[in-house]
Scaffold this active site. Structure first.
Site: not given
Length: 282
Positions: A79, A81-82, A77, A192, A133, A154
């Protein structure tokens, strides 16, 4: 009892020999930021694939230390941090990038949608749309490994699930039901290290669950030894993850005691929504 509660039955409890899952020798967690794992799949021929590289630096360090070349990147996805490491990794290695059809993710070479299949590192992966999410969220499931494996980003966490940043509770509930229906021995690789926090909430929501209590005890010992609590398995999640157990009578009784659902019987989806709202403020 509904679909999820039926799946969390005796067979699942018997299938859990140890909460500390061995996982796959070819799959390695690369720590990033404070609690991310960038999963690396070693192809066995000097090439590798990484999943959700939010930061290029730890990936490059690992590849250099092990003499590996980056063949491809899988994105679940949008975001940051990905996705934050895509540009640097692509520039250095010329790797191919797969991910959801979201124009906000720069560097995708091949967009994927529900039902697509791709071959990576000698394994076939099915692409599963799992919105909730985020609306663009996808997961990668391979039944060609032993045991099967799931890169779920996530959406599903160990003893938890992702926050609803874009999707609805109904969407997330359906997505989790889809993942919960995968084979019990499927290794679950989420991105995570939220396990201890998730287990603390799960214990508050489901305090009479003895299997859950045992899982929390082992997870605390695992983290004290500075080891990852991942991967999990679908069997473990069915037995201990409250977000997969919205039909469970004991869990619904607890939610009624706390005034989080009405006295009358509710659907699993409503129980899930109540749990997710509670977790957001926990």
């Amino acid at each position: 009892m509904g679909e999820m509660a039926e799946m969390a039955g005796t067979a699942d409890f018997e299938a859990i020999a140890d909460f500390e899952v061995a996982g796959h020798a070819a799959v390695t967690p690369i720590p990033a930021f404070s609690d991310n794992y960038i999963w690396l799949l070693d192809h066995g021929d000097g090439a590798a694939t990484v999943v959700d590289p939010g930061d290029a630096v730890p990936v490059e360090d690992y590849l250099d230390r092990h003499g590996l070349h980056l063949h491809s990147i899988l994105i679940t996805h949008h975001h940051f941090d990905h996705t934050g490491g895509i540009a640097a990794l692509k520039k250095r290695f010329g790797c191919r990038v797969y991910g959801p059809a979201n124009p906000s993710i720069e560097g995708i070479d091949e967009t994927l949608a529900d039902g697509d299949q791709l071959r990576i590192g000698g394994h076939y992966f099915d692409v599963l749309a799992v919105p909730g999410h985020t609306l663009d969220h996808i997961a990668y499931f391979s039944a060609s490994t032993a045991p099967p494996l799931l890169f779920c980003g996530d959406t599903l966490f160990a003893a938890g699930c992702g926050r609803l940043f874009e999707g609805t509770a109904a969407q997330m509930h359906r997505s989790l039901a889809r993942l919960a229906a995968l084979p019990a021995d499927t290794a679950v690789y989420c991105t995570h290290e939220y396990t201890l926090a998730n287990l603390s909430f799960a214990r508050a929501a489901d305090p009479e669950n003895a299997v859950l209590a045992a899982r929390e005890e082992q997870a605390r010992a695992t983290r004290a030894a500075e080891r990852p609590t991942l991967p999990s398995t679908i069997a473990i999640e069915r037995a201990t993850n409250p977000f997969l157990r919205g039909d469970d009578e004991q869990l619904q009784h607890r939610l009624r005691e706390l005034g989080r659902i009405p006295a009358e019987q509710v659907e699993a989806e409503s129980a899930f929504a109540a749990l997710r709202g509670w977790k957001d403020e926990f």
